[in-house]
Design a protein around this motif. Structure first.
Motif, PDB file in Angstrom:
ATOM      1  N   SER A  81       0.961  -1.267   0.090  1.00 43.32           N
ATOM      2  CA  SER A  81      -0.155  -0.159   0.088  1.00 43.32           C
ATOM      3  C   SER A  81       0.860   1.305  -0.011  1.00 43.32           C
ATOM      4  O   SER A  81       0.490   2.148  -0.733  1.00 43.32           O
ATOM      5  CB  SER A  81      -0.948  -0.172   1.158  1.00 43.32           C
ATOM      6  OG  SER A  81      -0.263   0.161   2.269  1.00 43.32           O
ATOM      7  N   HIS A  82       1.972   1.210   0.695  1.00 43.54           N
ATOM      8  CA  HIS A  82       2.659   2.396   0.839  1.00 43.54           C
ATOM      9  C   HIS A  82       4.258   2.086   1.343  1.00 43.54           C
ATOM     10  O   HIS A  82       4.407   0.955   1.794  1.00 43.54           O
ATOM     11  CB  HIS A  82       2.009   3.694   1.421  1.00 43.54           C
ATOM     12  CG  HIS A  82       1.824   3.495   3.014  1.00 43.54           C
ATOM     13  ND1 HIS A  82       1.090   2.517   3.301  1.00 43.54           N
ATOM     14  CD2 HIS A  82       2.668   4.012   4.012  1.00 43.54           C
ATOM     15  CE1 HIS A  82       1.045   2.510   4.840  1.00 43.54           C
ATOM     16  NE2 HIS A  82       1.860   3.514   4.967  1.00 43.54           N
ATOM     17  N   SER A  83       4.968   3.223   1.295  1.00 45.65           N
ATOM     18  CA  SER A  83       6.396   2.783   1.621  1.00 45.65           C
ATOM     19  C   SER A  83       6.826   3.139   2.977  1.00 45.65           C
ATOM     20  O   SER A  83       7.962   3.540   3.342  1.00 45.65           O
ATOM     21  CB  SER A  83       7.418   3.913   0.761  1.00 45.65           C
ATOM     22  OG  SER A  83       7.000   5.334   1.033  1.00 45.65           O
ATOM     23  N   GLN A  85       7.807   1.572   6.563  1.00 40.24           N
ATOM     24  CA  GLN A  85       8.335  -0.193   6.993  1.00 40.24           C
ATOM     25  C   GLN A  85       7.308  -0.923   7.587  1.00 40.24           C
ATOM     26  O   GLN A  85       7.415  -2.209   7.589  1.00 40.24           O
ATOM     27  CB  GLN A  85       9.550   0.312   7.886  1.00 40.24           C
ATOM     28  CG  GLN A  85      10.847   0.661   7.403  1.00 40.24           C
ATOM     29  CD  GLN A  85      11.884  -0.332   7.168  1.00 40.24           C
ATOM     30  OE1 GLN A  85      11.793  -1.222   7.980  1.00 40.24           O
ATOM     31  NE2 GLN A  85      12.811   0.169   6.346  1.00 40.24           N
ATOM     32  N   ASP A  86       6.468  -0.323   8.183  1.00 36.25           N
ATOM     33  CA  ASP A  86       5.526  -1.271   8.954  1.00 36.25           C
ATOM     34  C   ASP A  86       4.405  -1.787   7.930  1.00 36.25           C
ATOM     35  O   ASP A  86       3.513  -2.503   8.162  1.00 36.25           O
ATOM     36  CB  ASP A  86       4.774  -0.500  10.075  1.00 36.25           C
ATOM     37  CG  ASP A  86       3.918   0.814   9.620  1.00 36.25           C
ATOM     38  OD1 ASP A  86       4.389   1.377   8.677  1.00 36.25           O
ATOM     39  OD2 ASP A  86       2.669   0.739   9.899  1.00 36.25           O
ATOM     40  N   HIS A  87       4.647  -1.505   6.887  1.00 28.96           N
ATOM     41  CA  HIS A  87       3.764  -2.141   5.529  1.00 28.96           C
ATOM     42  C   HIS A  87       4.511  -2.847   4.534  1.00 28.96           C
ATOM     43  O   HIS A  87       4.081  -3.704   3.544  1.00 28.96           O
ATOM     44  CB  HIS A  87       2.949  -1.193   4.758  1.00 28.96           C
ATOM     45  CG  HIS A  87       2.067  -0.479   5.913  1.00 28.96           C
ATOM     46  ND1 HIS A  87       0.677  -0.634   5.815  1.00 28.96           N
ATOM     47  CD2 HIS A  87       2.106   0.830   6.835  1.00 28.96           C
ATOM     48  CE1 HIS A  87      -0.066  -0.083   6.779  1.00 28.96           C
ATOM     49  NE2 HIS A  87       0.905   0.750   7.413  1.00 28.96           N
ATOM     50  N   TYR A  88       5.884  -2.533   4.465  1.00 28.19           N
ATOM     51  CA  TYR A  88       6.697  -3.445   3.317  1.00 28.19           C
ATOM     52  C   TYR A  88       7.977  -4.095   3.941  1.00 28.19           C
ATOM     53  O   TYR A  88       8.806  -4.777   3.358  1.00 28.19           O
ATOM     54  CB  TYR A  88       6.952  -2.614   2.176  1.00 28.19           C
ATOM     55  CG  TYR A  88       8.195  -1.731   2.459  1.00 28.19           C
ATOM     56  CD1 TYR A  88       8.289  -0.367   3.090  1.00 28.19           C
ATOM     57  CD2 TYR A  88       9.445  -1.970   2.210  1.00 28.19           C
ATOM     58  CE1 TYR A  88       9.294   0.388   3.204  1.00 28.19           C
ATOM     59  CE2 TYR A  88      10.569  -1.421   2.510  1.00 28.19           C
ATOM     60  CZ  TYR A  88      10.621   0.001   2.852  1.00 28.19           C
ATOM     61  OH  TYR A  88      11.577   0.770   3.359  1.00 28.19           O
ATOM     62  N   GLY A 170      -5.790   1.024   3.757  1.00 25.81           N
ATOM     63  CA  GLY A 170      -4.329   1.255   4.071  1.00 25.81           C
ATOM     64  C   GLY A 170      -4.367   2.537   5.195  1.00 25.81           C
ATOM     65  O   GLY A 170      -5.043   2.455   6.099  1.00 25.81           O
ATOM     66  N   ASP A 171      -3.104   3.321   5.002  1.00 27.17           N
ATOM     67  CA  ASP A 171      -3.008   4.293   5.962  1.00 27.17           C
ATOM     68  C   ASP A 171      -3.419   5.481   5.331  1.00 27.17           C
ATOM     69  O   ASP A 171      -3.270   5.764   4.193  1.00 27.17           O
ATOM     70  CB  ASP A 171      -1.699   4.504   6.367  1.00 27.17           C
ATOM     71  CG  ASP A 171      -0.984   3.580   7.450  1.00 27.17           C
ATOM     72  OD1 ASP A 171      -1.812   2.364   7.756  1.00 27.17           O
ATOM     73  OD2 ASP A 171       0.162   3.548   7.866  1.00 27.17           O
ATOM     74  N   PHE A 172      -4.349   6.465   5.915  1.00 24.46           N
ATOM     75  CA  PHE A 172      -4.656   7.580   5.233  1.00 24.46           C
ATOM     76  C   PHE A 172      -5.062   8.458   6.335  1.00 24.46           C
ATOM     77  O   PHE A 172      -5.224   8.549   7.544  1.00 24.46           O
ATOM     78  CB  PHE A 172      -5.896   7.296   4.408  1.00 24.46           C
ATOM     79  CG  PHE A 172      -7.172   6.753   5.093  1.00 24.46           C
ATOM     80  CD1 PHE A 172      -7.317   5.852   5.670  1.00 24.46           C
ATOM     81  CD2 PHE A 172      -8.016   7.967   4.954  1.00 24.46           C
ATOM     82  CE1 PHE A 172      -8.671   5.482   6.298  1.00 24.46           C
ATOM     83  CE2 PHE A 172      -9.449   7.709   5.658  1.00 24.46           C
ATOM     84  CZ  PHE A 172      -9.835   6.487   6.184  1.00 24.46           C
ATOM     85  N   GLY A 382      -0.226  11.389  10.123  1.00 23.93           N
ATOM     86  CA  GLY A 382      -0.531  10.873   8.834  1.00 23.93           C
ATOM     87  C   GLY A 382      -1.623  10.069   8.914  1.00 23.93           C
ATOM     88  O   GLY A 382      -2.094   9.725   7.848  1.00 23.93           O
ATOM     89  N   HIS A 383      -2.360  10.119   9.974  1.00 24.15           N
ATOM     90  CA  HIS A 383      -3.740   9.442  10.099  1.00 24.15           C
ATOM     91  C   HIS A 383      -4.851  10.247  10.330  1.00 24.15           C
ATOM     92  O   HIS A 383      -4.978  11.341  11.102  1.00 24.15           O
ATOM     93  CB  HIS A 383      -3.528   8.113  11.180  1.00 24.15           C
ATOM     94  CG  HIS A 383      -2.157   7.408  10.989  1.00 24.15           C
ATOM     95  ND1 HIS A 383      -2.027   6.308  10.070  1.00 24.15           N
ATOM     96  CD2 HIS A 383      -0.918   7.491  11.249  1.00 24.15           C
ATOM     97  CE1 HIS A 383      -0.888   5.857  10.150  1.00 24.15           C
ATOM     98  NE2 HIS A 383      -0.157   6.496  10.760  1.00 24.15           N
ATOM     99  N   ALA A 384      -5.965   9.467   9.933  1.00 25.58           N
ATOM    100  CA  ALA A 384      -7.438   9.967   9.905  1.00 25.58           C
ATOM    101  C   ALA A 384      -7.954  10.431  11.369  1.00 25.58           C
ATOM    102  O   ALA A 384      -7.640   9.372  12.244  1.00 25.58           O
ATOM    103  CB  ALA A 384      -8.520   9.347   9.356  1.00 25.58           C
ATOM    104  N   ILE A 404      -8.034  -2.692  11.673  1.00 28.52           N
ATOM    105  CA  ILE A 404      -6.848  -3.176  11.101  1.00 28.52           C
ATOM    106  C   ILE A 404      -5.995  -1.891  11.789  1.00 28.52           C
ATOM    107  O   ILE A 404      -6.460  -0.819  11.853  1.00 28.52           O
ATOM    108  CB  ILE A 404      -6.683  -3.485   9.848  1.00 28.52           C
ATOM    109  CG1 ILE A 404      -5.033  -4.057   9.685  1.00 28.52           C
ATOM    110  CG2 ILE A 404      -6.943  -2.362   8.941  1.00 28.52           C
ATOM    111  CD1 ILE A 404      -5.271  -4.813   8.483  1.00 28.52           C
ATOM    112  N   HIS A 405      -4.660  -2.160  12.070  1.00 28.33           N
ATOM    113  CA  HIS A 405      -3.753  -1.007  12.157  1.00 28.33           C
ATOM    114  C   HIS A 405      -4.297  -0.016  13.423  1.00 28.33           C
ATOM    115  O   HIS A 405      -4.447   1.048  13.221  1.00 28.33           O
ATOM    116  CB  HIS A 405      -3.584  -0.167  10.751  1.00 28.33           C
ATOM    117  CG  HIS A 405      -2.143   0.546  10.792  1.00 28.33           C
ATOM    118  ND1 HIS A 405      -2.094   1.913  11.288  1.00 28.33           N
ATOM    119  CD2 HIS A 405      -1.390   0.499  10.027  1.00 28.33           C
ATOM    120  CE1 HIS A 405      -1.031   2.182  11.291  1.00 28.33           C
ATOM    121  NE2 HIS A 405      -0.237   1.542  10.303  1.00 28.33           N
ATOM    122  N   THR A 406      -4.481  -0.746  14.376  1.00 26.06           N
ATOM    123  CA  THR A 406      -5.079  -0.094  15.562  1.00 26.06           C
ATOM    124  C   THR A 406      -4.685  -0.857  16.900  1.00 26.06           C
ATOM    125  O   THR A 406      -4.396  -2.023  16.817  1.00 26.06           O
ATOM    126  CB  THR A 406      -6.539   0.047  15.541  1.00 26.06           C
ATOM    127  OG1 THR A 406      -7.157   0.779  16.676  1.00 26.06           O
ATOM    128  CG2 THR A 406      -7.257  -1.145  15.440  1.00 26.06           C
TER     129      THR A 406
HETATM  130 ZN   LIG Z   1       1.081   2.046   9.075  1.00 28.68          ZN
END
Ligand SMILES: [Zn+2]
Ligand SMILES: [Zn+2]
Length: 430
Positions: A81-83, A85-88, A170-172, A382-384, A404-406
């Motif tokens: 989803s994006h660059s 580290q916690d995603h790739y 994703g993260d948004f 960086g998060h909503a 997710i991601h929480t």
């Molecule tokens: Zn993240």
């Protein structure tokens, strides 16, 4: 369709989701954990010297059949989803034959990180995907959605198979420089979503001091105008919105933005994606050369760039002379400590800390205080916000919302309707 969150159902960082039909298996994100089992910061150096078997044993690598190097391949694709580290960040453990999918900007940023950070993810041989252009992998049709986030070119994914539609957020956020993307989805949301995998980083966190990126830019400009000495900036240079805020604040306050080689390299890498970004040769930008950055570039075969950026290189004597007209990137590293020493008297100087508060270490804080540098936190996430998450879920009207991601999956129930809390590794049949 079968959906499994391998990691991320109850934590931030290390996200990894699998979706599967009878014929096709895809993964979305394969991130490095940010915290360990005790919620202490995860140290990526702890990965060194450990075998794949050991890492699986310690559950740092999730138990996913057919994913890893040296195993028969069982996964058809990995979507990133994006660059961040916690995603790739664990990609180097994946079987290199598995095709990777990501945007051009994400690929560029991963290449940058491979040059400058400790944990490398190996050569990224990825298929470049474009926002809103669907592509297929076996039974799956995937449509990437460009999102507003603190990393560039970040995606959400609409994943369709066997008549079911899953949206992975994703993260948004909705308060960055690309907030229009959020507004566009709200106006024209993907329809008939069976399951929304919704990030919830900000759930359970305190209110933010600064509402959006414009507020950041304005406060930075004020600080640059008020301060009578040099101003330092600690931020992630991959947070392009923030670099732009700093650059614009410098324009307003007539200061020169002194970036390091790492930042200059990131900005040149992204030139292909956005022509409007500041560059090393922009009018009020200069580049300082820290040795370890220069070494990193040389080792990666970019020696030539050291000559290119030289056009706008700034040396220490000039920084000393023009100190009250400079905003300079600061980092918690030995090169910065040496620069501080060489700068001499920095009393009355200020350091704008523009990252998540908890990343500020006591050591760095003490170093600044000892020198008489005042630290001010100027940051927005960086998060909503919770309000924006609610608006997002209300617009998509999914049959089901999966956290997710929480760290606060249990709080979703009070915020959204149709909540289904999964455990890591628990399979959901749609
Ligand atoms: Zn993240
Ligand atoms: Zn992120």
């Amino acid at each position: 369709m079968n959906l499994t969150i391998h990691r991320g159902s109850h934590k931030i960082g290390g996200s990894c989701v699998e979706m599967r039909t009878g014929k096709t298996r895809i993964l979305i994100d394969f991130g490095m954990p940010l915290v360990d089992e005790k919620r202490e910061p995860f140290d990526s150096k702890s990965l060194r010297d450990k075998s794949l078997a050991q890492l699986k044993e310690e559950k740092i690598l999730p138990d996913i059949q057919g994913l890893y190097r040296g195993e028969p391949r069982g996964i058809d694709a990995i979507l990133i989803s994006h660059s961040h580290q916690d995603h790739y960040g664990l990609l180097d453990y994946a079987n290199p034959e598995i095709p990777l999918y990501m945007t051009r900007g994400v690929k560029a940023m991963i290449e940058v990180s491979n040059i400058f950070i400790h944990h490398k993810s190996g050569k990224i041989d990825a298929q470049v995907v474009r926002s809103w252009r669907p592509f297929t992998i076996g039974d799956f049709t995937v449509t990437p959605y460009l999102m507003d986030h603190s990393g560039p070119d970040a995606l959400a994914f609409l994943v369709e198979a066997e008549g079911k539609r899953v949206f992975y957020s994703g993260d948004f956020r909705a308060h960055g420089r690309k907030r229009i993307l959020f507004e566009t989805i709200l106006k024209n949301p993907p329809k008939d979503i069976d399951c929304l995998l919704l990030e919830g980083t900000m759930i359970g966190r305190e209110e933010q001091r600064y509402a959006d990126e414009n507020a950041i830019e304005n406060r930075m400009a004020e600080i640059l105008t008020e301060t009578k000495n040099i101003v330092f900036l600690s931020c992630s240079s991959q947070n392009i919105d923030r670099i732009v805020s700093a650059y614009k604040a410098c324009l307003k306050a007539h200061r020169t933005f002194v970036i390091d080689l790492y930042t200059a390299f990131i900005l040149s890498k992204l030139l292909k994606i956005s022509k409007n970004l500041p560059q090393y040769k922009s009018n009020n930008v200069c580049v300082m050369y820290w040795k370890h950055h220069a070494d990193n570039l040389v080792n990666a075969g970019y020696r030539g760039l050291l000559f290119v950026y030289k056009e706008n290189k700034i040396e220490l004597p000039e920084i000393v002379k023009k100190r009250d007209a400079i905003l300079m990137i600061a980092r918690a590293n030995p090169d910065f400590s040496r620069t501080l020493k060489d700068l001499g008297d920095v009393k009355g100087a200020k350091l704008v800390y523009s990252m998540y508060d908890k990343y500020l270490t006591d050591g760095f804080k003490a170093k600044c205080e000892k020198k008489g540098i005042e630290i001010e936190h100027v940051h927005t996430s960086g998060h909503a916000t919770v309000e924006d998450l609610k608006a997002f879920a209300a617009a998509l009207k999914p049959k089901m919302v999966v956290p997710i991601h929480t760290f606060y999956a249990d709080k979703y129930e009070g915020l959204f309707s149709g909540v289904k809390v999964l455990k890591d590794n628990e399979s959901l049949i749609l």
